[in-house]
Design an enzyme around this catalytic site. Sequence first.
Site, PDB file in Angstrom:
ATOM      1  N   SER A 175       0.851  -1.183   0.000  1.00 44.85           N
ATOM      2  CA  SER A 175       0.000   0.000   0.000  1.00 44.85           C
ATOM      3  C   SER A 175       0.896   1.245   0.000  1.00 44.85           C
ATOM      4  CB  SER A 175      -0.938  -0.036   1.213  1.00 44.85           C
ATOM      5  OG  SER A 175      -1.830   1.047   1.176  1.00 44.85           O
ATOM      6  N   TYR A 203      -4.888   7.566  -6.784  1.00 42.70           N
ATOM      7  CA  TYR A 203      -3.791   6.747  -6.274  1.00 42.70           C
ATOM      8  C   TYR A 203      -4.067   6.357  -4.819  1.00 42.70           C
ATOM      9  CZ  TYR A 203       0.931   5.257  -4.980  1.00 42.70           C
ATOM     10  OH  TYR A 203       2.015   4.533  -4.534  1.00 42.70           O
ATOM     11  N   LYS A 207      -4.719   2.609  -3.073  1.00 43.11           N
ATOM     12  CA  LYS A 207      -3.889   2.096  -1.985  1.00 43.11           C
ATOM     13  C   LYS A 207      -4.710   1.851  -0.711  1.00 43.11           C
ATOM     14  CE  LYS A 207      -0.059   1.612  -4.128  1.00 43.11           C
ATOM     15  NZ  LYS A 207       0.506   0.255  -4.321  1.00 43.11           N
TER      16      LYS A 207
END
Length: 323
Positions: A175, A203, A207
């Site tokens: 992550s 993004y 994650k």
Amino acid sequence: MLLGLLDYAQMARNFFPPAPALLPKDYPSLADKVVIVTGGNSGVGFEVVKLLGATGAKVYIFARSEASTLQAIEDAKKVDKDIDVHFVKVDLSDLTTIKPAAEEFLARESRLDLVIHNAGVMIPPKGSTSAQGYELQLGTNIIGPFALQKLLTPVMYETVEKFNTANESRIVWVSSSAHALSPKHGINLDNLNDLTADEWSNYGHSKAGMMIAAAQWAKHNPKEAAKIVTISVDPGNLKTNLQRHMSSFTEKILLYTLFPAINGAYSELFAALSPAVSTANNGEYIIPWGRFGRIRADVAESAGNETGEKFYKYLEDETAKYL
């Protein structure tokens, strides 16, 4: 951003992390064990492959480019001629490649001890999509790895049962501290595939999804999770080819605050190898360079509640026809 003081403190600490908690001299022998590292042909993944190879593990690099992966293997062998590394072609942004890759691996191996979902993409141009039309970061960073893990879980459980390797068998979901940039609850169930959102937001979204999947995997696979560790990790602020899409002046300045890729390998391998990690830590989060960290509170809640359940079902539904 839904950050508290402890979240800000943790993010700031990423610029000045303490020394690595587990170094190569501390790694156990992995002789006879089989490992998969996605994206192991460059950056952090390549450093992970070299370090794992030195432990005696048989390492498979799952990657998109055959040429660059074979070159990476050749480079690794220049450092350690005895390293046992192999290539399986997969493109995590194209779900049609997942099952053939898993089948190729399973035709070659009947054992699997460790999977490190390391491959990923960061801030591609807005509107970029995977082969199936998902926002590229969503498709590559979480949907593809989820599909791959679905196919690998049975052999991992067979391995842990046969060789009595409970707690040594692990799934590491890579992550990022950028999960802090994700929307409320970590994921937006009303618009999971948002092609118009800011690249950094998407993004963070992907994650946070990785963290939620790590925890939900344990809930949906209770028999396996009693013996196999599932944990997420932030490798750290690192200089790798992930930054190739950075364009703004501010983003380029940030490059000067980054650490070498090897440091990220220390983070990932703490999650993969540290005796301090066990199934009691399933769904938790490792931060640089090998410490237990804090998941943003609302994301941590999603990992265990109805939001996480719905997201896991979304992942299952979207990947089912390709598996």
